[in-house]
Design a protein around this motif. Sequence first.
Motif, short mmCIF file in Angstrom:
data_model
loop_
_atom_site.label_atom_id
_atom_site.label_comp_id
_atom_site.label_asym_id
_atom_site.label_seq_id
_atom_site.Cartn_x
_atom_site.Cartn_y
_atom_site.Cartn_z
N TYR A 139 26.34 -0.05 -0.09
CA TYR A 139 27.70 -0.16 -0.59
C TYR A 139 28.25 1.23 -0.88
N PHE A 140 29.55 1.36 -0.69
CA PHE A 140 30.24 2.55 -1.16
C PHE A 140 30.54 2.33 -2.64
N VAL A 141 30.16 3.28 -3.48
CA VAL A 141 30.46 3.21 -4.90
C VAL A 141 31.46 4.31 -5.21
N ILE A 142 32.63 3.91 -5.68
CA ILE A 142 33.70 4.86 -6.02
C ILE A 142 33.76 4.96 -7.54
N THR A 143 33.64 6.17 -8.08
CA THR A 143 33.68 6.38 -9.52
C THR A 143 34.83 7.31 -9.88
N ASN A 144 35.35 7.14 -11.07
CA ASN A 144 36.43 7.98 -11.58
C ASN A 144 35.90 8.70 -12.82
N SER A 145 35.68 10.00 -12.72
CA SER A 145 35.20 10.77 -13.88
C SER A 145 36.35 11.48 -14.59
N GLY A 146 37.56 11.33 -14.07
CA GLY A 146 38.73 11.95 -14.71
C GLY A 146 39.30 11.07 -15.80
N GLN A 147 40.27 11.60 -16.51
CA GLN A 147 40.89 10.86 -17.59
C GLN A 147 42.04 9.99 -17.11
N GLY A 148 42.57 10.28 -15.93
CA GLY A 148 43.67 9.49 -15.39
C GLY A 148 43.17 8.22 -14.72
N GLU A 207 45.64 17.35 -16.15
CA GLU A 207 44.30 16.80 -15.95
C GLU A 207 44.13 15.46 -16.66
N LYS A 208 44.86 15.25 -17.75
CA LYS A 208 44.78 13.98 -18.46
C LYS A 208 45.34 12.84 -17.63
N THR A 209 46.25 13.14 -16.73
CA THR A 209 46.87 12.09 -15.92
C THR A 209 46.32 12.05 -14.50
N THR A 210 45.38 12.92 -14.16
CA THR A 210 44.86 12.99 -12.80
C THR A 210 43.46 12.39 -12.73
N PRO A 211 43.25 11.44 -11.83
CA PRO A 211 41.89 10.92 -11.67
C PRO A 211 41.03 11.89 -10.88
N GLN A 212 39.74 11.88 -11.12
CA GLN A 212 38.78 12.68 -10.36
C GLN A 212 37.78 11.70 -9.75
N LEU A 213 38.02 11.37 -8.49
CA LEU A 213 37.22 10.35 -7.83
C LEU A 213 35.99 10.95 -7.17
N GLY A 214 34.91 10.19 -7.23
CA GLY A 214 33.68 10.54 -6.55
C GLY A 214 33.19 9.33 -5.77
N ILE A 215 32.46 9.56 -4.70
CA ILE A 215 31.98 8.45 -3.88
C ILE A 215 30.55 8.73 -3.44
N HIS A 216 29.74 7.70 -3.44
CA HIS A 216 28.40 7.80 -2.88
C HIS A 216 27.99 6.45 -2.32
N ILE A 217 26.98 6.48 -1.46
CA ILE A 217 26.48 5.26 -0.85
C ILE A 217 25.28 4.79 -1.66
N SER A 218 25.32 3.52 -2.06
CA SER A 218 24.25 2.97 -2.87
C SER A 218 23.58 1.85 -2.10
N ASN A 219 22.26 1.77 -2.22
CA ASN A 219 21.48 0.73 -1.55
C ASN A 219 21.03 -0.25 -2.61
N MET A 220 21.40 -1.53 -2.43
CA MET A 220 21.02 -2.53 -3.40
C MET A 220 20.66 -3.83 -2.67
N GLY A 221 19.42 -4.27 -2.81
CA GLY A 221 19.01 -5.54 -2.22
C GLY A 221 19.09 -5.58 -0.71
#
Length: 112
Positions: free
Chosen positions: A75-84, A57-71
């Motif tokens: 946009y697609f916002v990709i986040t990494n909540s993992g430790q990798g 788990e320390k070397t594996t990313p945990q990606l999340g995605i959501h659509i964000s509205n700005m101005g």
Amino acid sequence: MTLYELLTLQASLLAIGVSTVSLVRGRKLGYMQEQLAKISAELAQRQIESYDVASREKTTPQLGIHISNMGGSSYFVITNSGQGSAFDTDLDLIDSQESPLSRRLSYFHVLS
């Protein structure tokens, strides 16, 4: 039989009795120690597996995605909540004929 022979016989019988009791108790104790050794080995195996999972788990990313509205734009916002670390991520839409962004934009255009 002499007195010394009787005393020796009694001491021998007493020794046999003590040995028998000791053997029975030792057998029960040996069985319990064997069970505890099995439990300890199983616990050690589970700890090793847990350590392996944690190190993966320390070397594996945990990606999340959501659509964000700005101005007025989405946009697609990709986040990494993992430790990798995650490098060079690609985004593919599966089972979708059109982009969710275009539907969202048209939805916002209709409302405004």
